[in-house]
Design a protein around this motif. Structure first.
Motif, PDB file in Angstrom:
ATOM      1  N   ALA A  24      65.029  17.709  48.593  1.00  0.00           N
ATOM      2  CA  ALA A  24      63.434  17.158  48.306  1.00  0.00           C
ATOM      3  C   ALA A  24      63.761  15.721  47.515  1.00  0.00           C
ATOM      4  O   ALA A  24      63.390  14.681  47.890  1.00  0.00           O
ATOM      5  N   GLU A  25      64.453  15.977  46.556  1.00  0.00           N
ATOM      6  CA  GLU A  25      64.995  14.670  45.568  1.00  0.00           C
ATOM      7  C   GLU A  25      65.690  13.492  46.692  1.00  0.00           C
ATOM      8  O   GLU A  25      65.479  12.286  46.460  1.00  0.00           O
ATOM      9  N   PHE A  26      66.689  13.944  47.643  1.00  0.00           N
ATOM     10  CA  PHE A  26      67.256  13.033  48.533  1.00  0.00           C
ATOM     11  C   PHE A  26      66.396  12.324  49.514  1.00  0.00           C
ATOM     12  O   PHE A  26      66.288  11.162  49.742  1.00  0.00           O
ATOM     13  N   MET A  27      65.500  13.312  50.085  1.00  0.00           N
ATOM     14  CA  MET A  27      64.663  12.729  50.976  1.00  0.00           C
ATOM     15  C   MET A  27      63.555  11.793  50.399  1.00  0.00           C
ATOM     16  O   MET A  27      63.440  10.722  50.891  1.00  0.00           O
ATOM     17  N   GLN A  28      63.006  12.042  49.057  1.00  0.00           N
ATOM     18  CA  GLN A  28      62.200  11.047  48.313  1.00  0.00           C
ATOM     19  C   GLN A  28      62.983   9.840  48.240  1.00  0.00           C
ATOM     20  O   GLN A  28      62.320   8.967  48.174  1.00  0.00           O
ATOM     21  N   ARG A  29      64.153   9.981  47.777  1.00  0.00           N
ATOM     22  CA  ARG A  29      64.823   8.616  47.659  1.00  0.00           C
ATOM     23  C   ARG A  29      64.777   7.564  48.932  1.00  0.00           C
ATOM     24  O   ARG A  29      64.684   6.465  48.890  1.00  0.00           O
ATOM     25  N   LEU A  30      65.383   8.448  50.074  1.00  0.00           N
ATOM     26  CA  LEU A  30      65.458   7.788  51.203  1.00  0.00           C
ATOM     27  C   LEU A  30      63.848   7.120  51.458  1.00  0.00           C
ATOM     28  O   LEU A  30      63.811   6.099  51.864  1.00  0.00           O
ATOM     29  N   THR A  31      62.688   7.842  51.483  1.00  0.00           N
ATOM     30  CA  THR A  31      61.551   7.475  51.556  1.00  0.00           C
ATOM     31  C   THR A  31      61.203   6.304  50.732  1.00  0.00           C
ATOM     32  O   THR A  31      60.627   5.087  51.081  1.00  0.00           O
ATOM     33  N   LYS A  32      61.624   6.299  49.423  1.00  0.00           N
ATOM     34  CA  LYS A  32      61.258   5.099  48.400  1.00  0.00           C
ATOM     35  C   LYS A  32      61.932   3.927  49.079  1.00  0.00           C
ATOM     36  O   LYS A  32      61.670   2.802  48.754  1.00  0.00           O
ATOM     37  N   ASP A  33      63.117   4.114  49.610  1.00  0.00           N
ATOM     38  CA  ASP A  33      63.937   2.935  50.159  1.00  0.00           C
ATOM     39  C   ASP A  33      63.545   2.599  51.625  1.00  0.00           C
ATOM     40  O   ASP A  33      64.007   1.900  52.314  1.00  0.00           O
ATOM     41  N   ASN A  34      62.347   3.352  52.172  1.00  0.00           N
ATOM     42  CA  ASN A  34      61.784   2.966  53.385  1.00  0.00           C
ATOM     43  C   ASN A  34      62.720   3.128  54.569  1.00  0.00           C
ATOM     44  O   ASN A  34      62.959   2.491  55.688  1.00  0.00           O
ATOM     45  N   VAL A  35      63.658   4.203  54.422  1.00  0.00           N
ATOM     46  CA  VAL A  35      64.297   4.863  55.458  1.00  0.00           C
ATOM     47  C   VAL A  35      63.818   6.199  56.023  1.00  0.00           C
ATOM     48  O   VAL A  35      63.499   6.815  55.418  1.00  0.00           O
ATOM     49  N   SER A  36      63.798   6.133  57.430  1.00  0.00           N
ATOM     50  CA  SER A  36      63.215   7.233  58.232  1.00  0.00           C
ATOM     51  C   SER A  36      64.115   8.300  58.202  1.00  0.00           C
ATOM     52  O   SER A  36      65.051   7.945  58.629  1.00  0.00           O
ATOM     53  N   ALA A  37      64.084   9.628  57.601  1.00  0.00           N
ATOM     54  CA  ALA A  37      64.963  10.615  57.876  1.00  0.00           C
ATOM     55  C   ALA A  37      64.121  11.932  58.062  1.00  0.00           C
ATOM     56  O   ALA A  37      62.904  12.080  57.598  1.00  0.00           O
ATOM     57  N   ILE A  38      64.609  12.799  58.868  1.00  0.00           N
ATOM     58  CA  ILE A  38      64.023  14.205  59.167  1.00  0.00           C
ATOM     59  C   ILE A  38      65.262  15.274  59.079  1.00  0.00           C
ATOM     60  O   ILE A  38      66.501  14.792  59.121  1.00  0.00           O
ATOM     61  N   ILE A  39      65.032  16.537  58.881  1.00  0.00           N
ATOM     62  CA  ILE A  39      65.776  17.508  59.051  1.00  0.00           C
ATOM     63  C   ILE A  39      65.304  18.127  60.094  1.00  0.00           C
ATOM     64  O   ILE A  39      63.953  18.749  60.237  1.00  0.00           O
ATOM     65  N   ASP A  40      66.203  18.323  61.174  1.00  0.00           N
ATOM     66  CA  ASP A  40      65.748  18.961  62.515  1.00  0.00           C
ATOM     67  C   ASP A  40      67.034  19.232  63.082  1.00  0.00           C
ATOM     68  O   ASP A  40      67.828  18.725  63.945  1.00  0.00           O
ATOM     69  N   PRO A  41      67.422  20.832  63.103  1.00  0.00           N
ATOM     70  CA  PRO A  41      68.683  21.447  63.766  1.00  0.00           C
ATOM     71  C   PRO A  41      68.749  21.231  64.980  1.00  0.00           C
ATOM     72  O   PRO A  41      69.603  21.513  65.672  1.00  0.00           O
ATOM     73  N   ARG A  42      67.287  21.313  65.532  1.00  0.00           N
ATOM     74  CA  ARG A  42      67.149  21.443  67.327  1.00  0.00           C
ATOM     75  C   ARG A  42      67.565  20.230  67.861  1.00  0.00           C
ATOM     76  O   ARG A  42      68.264  20.374  68.960  1.00  0.00           O
ATOM     77  N   LEU A  43      67.875  19.157  67.111  1.00  0.00           N
ATOM     78  CA  LEU A  43      68.551  17.939  67.762  1.00  0.00           C
ATOM     79  C   LEU A  43      69.943  17.878  67.747  1.00  0.00           C
ATOM     80  O   LEU A  43      70.401  17.511  68.714  1.00  0.00           O
ATOM     81  N   PHE A  44      70.614  18.582  66.897  1.00  0.00           N
ATOM     82  CA  PHE A  44      72.002  18.747  66.879  1.00  0.00           C
ATOM     83  C   PHE A  44      72.330  19.475  68.053  1.00  0.00           C
ATOM     84  O   PHE A  44      73.295  19.598  68.535  1.00  0.00           O
TER      85      PHE A  44
END
Length: 115
Positions: A24-44
């Protein structure tokens, strides 16, 4: 991450980074830096990604997909290894794959700093 932000690419993670709090902290930092990120093992699984980083570029008109589900793996181009986004896009843009024109568009954004 910054190159992804410039192109509008989405970073995809297979799962948590350690535990839920760290993730959650890592994803929040990404969002703060305007980087789009998701967690989706289905895509792998869908793209059969076995090592990271892997850069996947799909054409604009993905057939067989509705919303977040696909009946088949969409046609795509990809490159894996310890390379930059710029290098990956150059290789795909200069190749003969189905996503060549999309890679060229992203490469222009990256080189020109367009948003």
């Amino acid at each position: 991450m910054f190159q992804a932000r410039q192109t509008g690419a989405v970073l995809v993670f297979r799962g948590f980074i350690g535990n839920l709090r760290n993730t959650a902290e890592f994803m929040q930092r990404l969002t703060k830096d305007n980087v789009s990120a998701i967690i989706d093992p289905r895509l792998f699984d869908m793209f059969k990604i076995e090592r990271v980083p892997t850069f996947v570029v799909v054409p604009n008109d993905i057939q067989g997909c509705e919303g977040s589900t696909c009946s088949v793996t969409p046609q795509h181009d990809r490159i894996a290894g310890n390379v930059t986004l710029n290098f990956a896009l150059e290789q795909i843009a200069n190749g003969k794959g189905i996503s060549k024109s999309v890679a060229q568009q992203y490469l222009k954004k990256l080189e020109g700093g367009q948003k």
